[in-house]
Motif scaffolding. Structure first.
Motif, short mmCIF file in Angstrom:
data_model
loop_
_atom_site.label_atom_id
_atom_site.label_comp_id
_atom_site.label_asym_id
_atom_site.label_seq_id
_atom_site.Cartn_x
_atom_site.Cartn_y
_atom_site.Cartn_z
N TYR A 127 0.83 -1.21 0.00
CA TYR A 127 0.00 0.00 0.00
C TYR A 127 0.87 1.25 0.00
N HIS B 179 -12.77 -4.06 6.45
CA HIS B 179 -12.11 -3.57 5.24
C HIS B 179 -13.00 -2.47 4.68
N HIS C 278 -13.36 1.38 2.45
CA HIS C 278 -12.83 2.38 1.53
C HIS C 278 -13.56 3.69 1.80
N HIS D 232 -8.33 3.08 0.20
CA HIS D 232 -8.42 2.18 1.34
C HIS D 232 -8.36 3.00 2.64
ZN ZN Z 1 -8.95 -1.87 0.46
#
Ligand code: ZN
Length: 140
Positions: A61, A89, A91, A105
């Motif tokens: 990332y 998880h 966004h 993210h």
């Molecule tokens: Zn993600």
């Protein structure tokens, strides 16, 4: 393609306090309320924040950080399990004072100014994240 089926759901509404870390606060909310699988959505604003971009070639990332207040124009995510623990998880799309948006993210370090959220908890099997060779990601 993989999929799971669920028969029932429970919807919870909540708000994080000013100064709370959004990812950690939402995760804690799920743990406290016994939510192990489901989805989350939120709107509000951050005092400072950041988004991640998954570099598919490097399988890491990249982070972009913002030190000013921004709107949470949208936050969506899913709730599952990783290494036996509740794992979110998410966004997020963050908008600056001119309405310019940055998305990616949801990282730790997004500090709530205000954050109203809805969690949909599903009844049924809890997906466990495992390492996916094709992407280098922990996926369910
Ligand atoms: Zn993600």
């Amino acid at each position: 393609m993989k999929s799971l089926s669920f028969e029932g759901q429970r919807v919870l509404l909540g708000r994080l306090e000013k100064g709370e870390d959004i990812l950690n606060g939402l995760t804690e909310f799920c743990i406290l309320n016994g939510v192990r699988v489901g989805s989350v959505q939120a709107i509000g604003a951050v005092q400072r924040g950041g988004v991640g971009y998954y570099d598919q070639a490097a399988t890491t990332y990249r982070e972009t950080r913002f030190e000013e207040g921004m709107e949470i124009a949208s936050l969506v995510g899913n709730i599952s399990q990783k290494e036996g623990e509740v794992f979110l998880h998410c966004h997020v799309i963050l908008a600056d004072a001119e309405g310019h948006c940055f998305g990616g993210h949801l990282l730790e370090g997004n500090v709530a100014f205000a954050c109203e959220f809805v969690v949909t908890a599903l009844d049924g099997p809890v997906p466990e994240r495992t390492f996916d060779e094709a992407t280098g990601l922990m996926l369910w």
